[in-house]
Design an enzyme around this catalytic site. Sequence first.
Site, PDB file in Angstrom:
ATOM      1  CG  ASP A   1      -0.123  -0.001   2.816  1.00 43.02           C
ATOM      2  OD1 ASP A   1       0.891  -0.208   2.630  1.00 43.02           O
ATOM      3  OD2 ASP A   1      -0.995   0.148   3.585  1.00 43.02           O
TER       4      ASP A   1
ATOM      5  CE1 TYR B   1       9.441  -2.464  -0.098  1.00 44.76           C
ATOM      6  CE2 TYR B   1       8.032  -1.035   0.882  1.00 44.76           C
ATOM      7  CZ  TYR B   1       8.252  -2.216   0.642  1.00 44.76           C
ATOM      8  OH  TYR B   1       7.315  -3.139   0.763  1.00 44.76           O
TER       9      TYR B   1
ATOM     10  CE  LYS C   1       6.874  -4.297  -3.458  1.00 42.27           C
ATOM     11  NZ  LYS C   1       7.244  -5.944  -3.783  1.00 42.27           N
TER      12      LYS C   1
ATOM     13  CE1 TYR D   1      12.891   4.637  14.358  1.00 41.57           C
ATOM     14  CE2 TYR D   1      11.550   4.315  12.359  1.00 41.57           C
ATOM     15  CZ  TYR D   1      12.619   4.008  13.090  1.00 41.57           C
ATOM     16  OH  TYR D   1      13.480   3.036  12.652  1.00 41.57           O
TER      17      TYR D   1
ATOM     18  N   PRO E   1      13.248   9.841   8.249  1.00 44.01           N
ATOM     19  CG  PRO E   1      15.445  10.311   7.379  1.00 44.01           C
ATOM     20  CD  PRO E   1      14.506   9.377   8.317  1.00 44.01           C
TER      21      PRO E   1
ATOM     22  CG  HIS F   1       7.804   8.091   9.637  1.00 47.86           C
ATOM     23  ND1 HIS F   1       7.676   8.154  11.024  1.00 47.86           N
ATOM     24  CD2 HIS F   1       6.939   7.070   9.277  1.00 47.86           C
ATOM     25  CE1 HIS F   1       7.420   7.103  11.358  1.00 47.86           C
ATOM     26  NE2 HIS F   1       6.810   6.435  10.469  1.00 47.86           N
TER      27      HIS F   1
HETATM   28  P1  NAD Z   1      11.374 -10.025   3.746  1.00 48.44           P
HETATM   29  O1  NAD Z   1      12.329  -8.832   3.727  1.00 48.44           O
HETATM   30  O2  NAD Z   1      10.929 -10.725   5.002  1.00 48.44           O
HETATM   31  O3  NAD Z   1      11.873 -11.327   2.578  1.00 48.44           O
HETATM   32  C1  NAD Z   1      12.265 -11.079   1.476  1.00 48.44           C
HETATM   33  C2  NAD Z   1      12.650 -12.288   0.865  1.00 48.44           C
HETATM   34  O4  NAD Z   1      13.224 -11.909  -0.485  1.00 48.44           O
HETATM   35  C3  NAD Z   1      13.896 -12.793   1.688  1.00 48.44           C
HETATM   36  O5  NAD Z   1      13.648 -14.214   1.687  1.00 48.44           O
HETATM   37  C4  NAD Z   1      15.044 -12.687   0.646  1.00 48.44           C
HETATM   38  O6  NAD Z   1      16.218 -13.458   0.966  1.00 48.44           O
HETATM   39  C5  NAD Z   1      14.422 -12.533  -0.689  1.00 48.44           C
HETATM   40  N1  NAD Z   1      15.019 -12.050  -1.778  1.00 48.44           N
HETATM   41  C6  NAD Z   1      15.716 -10.684  -1.550  1.00 48.44           C
HETATM   42  N2  NAD Z   1      16.224 -10.326  -2.753  1.00 48.44           N
HETATM   43  C7  NAD Z   1      16.411 -11.262  -3.605  1.00 48.44           C
HETATM   44  C8  NAD Z   1      16.691 -11.408  -4.731  1.00 48.44           C
HETATM   45  N3  NAD Z   1      17.469 -10.446  -5.401  1.00 48.44           N
HETATM   46  N4  NAD Z   1      16.577 -12.795  -5.237  1.00 48.44           N
HETATM   47  C9  NAD Z   1      15.894 -13.806  -4.888  1.00 48.44           C
HETATM   48  N5  NAD Z   1      15.371 -13.599  -3.407  1.00 48.44           N
HETATM   49  C10 NAD Z   1      15.504 -12.440  -2.759  1.00 48.44           C
HETATM   50  O7  NAD Z   1       9.962  -9.463   2.922  1.00 48.44           O
HETATM   51  P2  NAD Z   1       8.310  -9.862   3.314  1.00 48.44           P
HETATM   52  O8  NAD Z   1       8.045  -8.697   4.629  1.00 48.44           O
HETATM   53  O9  NAD Z   1       8.259 -10.980   3.584  1.00 48.44           O
HETATM   54  O10 NAD Z   1       7.925  -9.039   2.148  1.00 48.44           O
HETATM   55  C11 NAD Z   1       7.481  -9.972   0.912  1.00 48.44           C
HETATM   56  C12 NAD Z   1       6.798  -9.071   0.063  1.00 48.44           C
HETATM   57  O11 NAD Z   1       5.621  -8.645   0.199  1.00 48.44           O
HETATM   58  C13 NAD Z   1       7.712  -7.851  -0.538  1.00 48.44           C
HETATM   59  O12 NAD Z   1       7.667  -7.884  -2.138  1.00 48.44           O
HETATM   60  C14 NAD Z   1       7.143  -6.779   0.055  1.00 48.44           C
HETATM   61  O13 NAD Z   1       7.132  -5.483  -0.692  1.00 48.44           O
HETATM   62  C15 NAD Z   1       5.468  -7.403  -0.067  1.00 48.44           C
HETATM   63  N6  NAD Z   1       4.775  -6.645   1.253  1.00 48.44           N
HETATM   64  C16 NAD Z   1       5.357  -6.667   2.606  1.00 48.44           C
HETATM   65  C17 NAD Z   1       4.561  -6.320   3.566  1.00 48.44           C
HETATM   66  C18 NAD Z   1       4.717  -6.414   5.008  1.00 48.44           C
HETATM   67  O14 NAD Z   1       4.067  -5.624   5.949  1.00 48.44           O
HETATM   68  N7  NAD Z   1       6.031  -7.154   5.396  1.00 48.44           N
HETATM   69  C19 NAD Z   1       3.377  -5.473   3.201  1.00 48.44           C
HETATM   70  C20 NAD Z   1       3.102  -5.477   1.647  1.00 48.44           C
HETATM   71  C21 NAD Z   1       3.788  -5.910   0.977  1.00 48.44           C
HETATM   72  O1  TDX Z   2      12.060   1.383  15.560  1.00 45.36           O
HETATM   73  C1  TDX Z   2      10.949   1.681  14.813  1.00 45.36           C
HETATM   74  N1  TDX Z   2      10.270   2.648  15.394  1.00 45.36           N
HETATM   75  C2  TDX Z   2       9.017   3.104  14.888  1.00 45.36           C
HETATM   76  O2  TDX Z   2       8.477   4.001  15.312  1.00 45.36           O
HETATM   77  C3  TDX Z   2      10.634   1.241  13.588  1.00 45.36           C
HETATM   78  C4  TDX Z   2      11.308   0.082  12.948  1.00 45.36           C
HETATM   79  C5  TDX Z   2       9.509   1.374  13.128  1.00 45.36           C
HETATM   80  N2  TDX Z   2       8.802   2.445  13.712  1.00 45.36           N
HETATM   81  C6  TDX Z   2       7.444   2.807  13.018  1.00 45.36           C
HETATM   82  C7  TDX Z   2       7.550   3.314  11.490  1.00 45.36           C
HETATM   83  C8  TDX Z   2       6.449   2.980  10.961  1.00 45.36           C
HETATM   84  O3  TDX Z   2       5.392   4.276  11.089  1.00 45.36           O
HETATM   85  O4  TDX Z   2       6.479   1.732  12.968  1.00 45.36           O
HETATM   86  C9  TDX Z   2       5.690   1.748  11.793  1.00 45.36           C
HETATM   87  C10 TDX Z   2       6.035   0.480  11.228  1.00 45.36           C
HETATM   88  O5  TDX Z   2       7.333   0.415  10.715  1.00 45.36           O
HETATM   89  P1  TDX Z   2       7.965  -0.813   9.843  1.00 45.36           P
HETATM   90  O6  TDX Z   2       7.834  -2.077  10.639  1.00 45.36           O
HETATM   91  O7  TDX Z   2       9.398  -0.600   9.406  1.00 45.36           O
HETATM   92  O8  TDX Z   2       6.894  -0.859   8.719  1.00 45.36           O
HETATM   93  P2  TDX Z   2       6.509   0.331   7.531  1.00 45.36           P
HETATM   94  O9  TDX Z   2       7.670   1.188   7.166  1.00 45.36           O
HETATM   95  O10 TDX Z   2       5.355   0.530   7.597  1.00 45.36           O
HETATM   96  O11 TDX Z   2       6.597  -0.907   6.114  1.00 45.36           O
HETATM   97  C11 TDX Z   2       6.279  -2.025   6.387  1.00 45.36           C
HETATM   98  O12 TDX Z   2       4.753  -2.133   5.794  1.00 45.36           O
HETATM   99  C12 TDX Z   2       4.699  -2.241   4.208  1.00 45.36           C
HETATM  100  C13 TDX Z   2       6.974  -3.222   5.625  1.00 45.36           C
HETATM  101  O13 TDX Z   2       8.303  -3.031   6.060  1.00 45.36           O
HETATM  102  C14 TDX Z   2       6.999  -2.952   3.957  1.00 45.36           C
HETATM  103  O14 TDX Z   2       7.687  -4.054   3.501  1.00 45.36           O
HETATM  104  C15 TDX Z   2       5.375  -3.075   3.640  1.00 45.36           C
HETATM  105  O15 TDX Z   2       5.386  -2.917   2.140  1.00 45.36           O
END
Ligand code: NAD
Ligand code: TDX
Length: 354
Positions: A133, A158, A162, A215, A294, A296
């Site tokens: 999102d 980031y 995406k 933060y 930065p 945020h």
């Molecule tokens: P993550 O960082 O936990 O995992 C990423 C995985 O991709 C790892 O296993 C890593 O080894 C692999 N990877 C990284 N670079 C690679 C490369 N060049 N080739 C092959 N593998 C590679 O990420 P996540 O939180 O599981 O997110 C997965 C997907 O979902 C991402 O595309 C992210 O943008 C999306 N997403 C995440 C969230 C969230 O809250 N975590 C929310 C919405 C969308």
């Molecule tokens: O130490 C911290 N303190 C803090 O206040 C960290 C690491 C984060 N935060 C805040 C920043 C965000 O407002 O918490 C919120 C969540 O932070 P993250 O867990 O880093 O997530 P966010 O930046 O929202 O992004 C996540 O959701 C969307 C995932 O990392 C992304 O991969 C996904 O696409």
Amino acid sequence: MILVTGGAGFIGSNFVLDWLKQSDESVINFDKLTYAGNLDNLSMIKSDPRHKFVKGDICDTAHISQTLSTYKPRAVIHFAAESHVDRSIRSPIDFINTNINGTFSLLEAARYYCSSLSDVAREAFRFLNISTDEVYGSLGPDDAPFSETTPYAPNSPYSASKAAADHLVRAYHHTYGLPTLTTNCSNNYGPYHFPEKFIPLIIANALAGNSLPIYGDGQNIRDWLYVGDHCNAIRRVLAHGKLGEVYNIGGSNERSNLEVAHILCDILDDLIPKRGIDGVGTYRDQITYITDRPGHDRRYAVNVGKIERELGWKATESFDSGMKKTVQWFLEHRDWLMASTEGGHKEYGDRIGD
Ligand code: NAD
Ligand code: TDX
């Protein structure tokens, strides 16, 4: 069979485990095993012949092409990415390489693979792009939640990377007829969440007696979704999504970061009470406000009307039950948490000096 990229990361490993619980169809797991990829996430299926792990980089078109032609999957589900916003601010290069160039390589490989398939197999093939999102930017307090028609306005390296990947996926559908689907999901939480992200970081630091870093003013809002609900939504989109379409996914659980930290502290106070000097204490005492990220984004919220209406998906986990389950999981997997924390910090620390 299906092929997933990034299946050793947080959401990818939850998806692979869920998939094999619900289906007999095999999974090829193509993952580079960066700091965020961990085969321990998949230890439950270590000897399951339906899971085949291939260590590889999505930027390596030849390796992906060879993997596709060897295993002939009926779908590619693309999770692999650099996913942590703070890392993208410190060092964007890996985000450009993996999220943009890697998605481009994968699309090229999928396009050639698709053209080699029979009419029937090509008709059935799907390329599902897992996005976020965050591509829609930041909402004001009274703005309507993001819908599939909200214009893209990414604010971090980031989310910009995406967004670029999403545009490439869209272009490959319109130009080459690649049978694509894209999902844009809100913040996930649950088992195997890497402890650089907010929720597992708060849990890890609370247990270690360290400060809980918030933060800015702690009033930034995220829309939290339990990872199992995300996995269900992905399966639904893969099975019934309309080609070329985008589906937003979210938990309809908007919470400020401070609220989330308070909830986690309260659950921990309940499950593993902290001993203060006078015998009582609360993890809330560890909360510390630190310099803001930065750029945020202030607020994310997702309108899930389309996926609910058109595909019949609905999140089933409440925020309360999901958070309790998650804290419980981390308490039961403290070795995993400690190993991930140490690995991640080492790698992150190495880069800070770059
Ligand atoms: P993550 O960082 O936990 O995992 C990423 C995985 O991709 C790892 O296993 C890593 O080894 C692999 N990877 C990284 N670079 C690679 C490369 N060049 N080739 C092959 N593998 C590679 O990420 P996540 O939180 O599981 O997110 C997965 C997907 O979902 C991402 O595309 C992210 O943008 C999306 N997403 C995440 C969230 C969230 O809250 N975590 C929310 C919405 C969308
Ligand atoms: O130490 C911290 N303190 C803090 O206040 C960290 C690491 C984060 N935060 C805040 C920043 C965000 O407002 O918490 C919120 C969540 O932070 P993250 O867990 O880093 O997530 P966010 O930046 O929202 O992004 C996540 O959701 C969307 C995932 O990392 C992304 O991969 C996904 O696409």
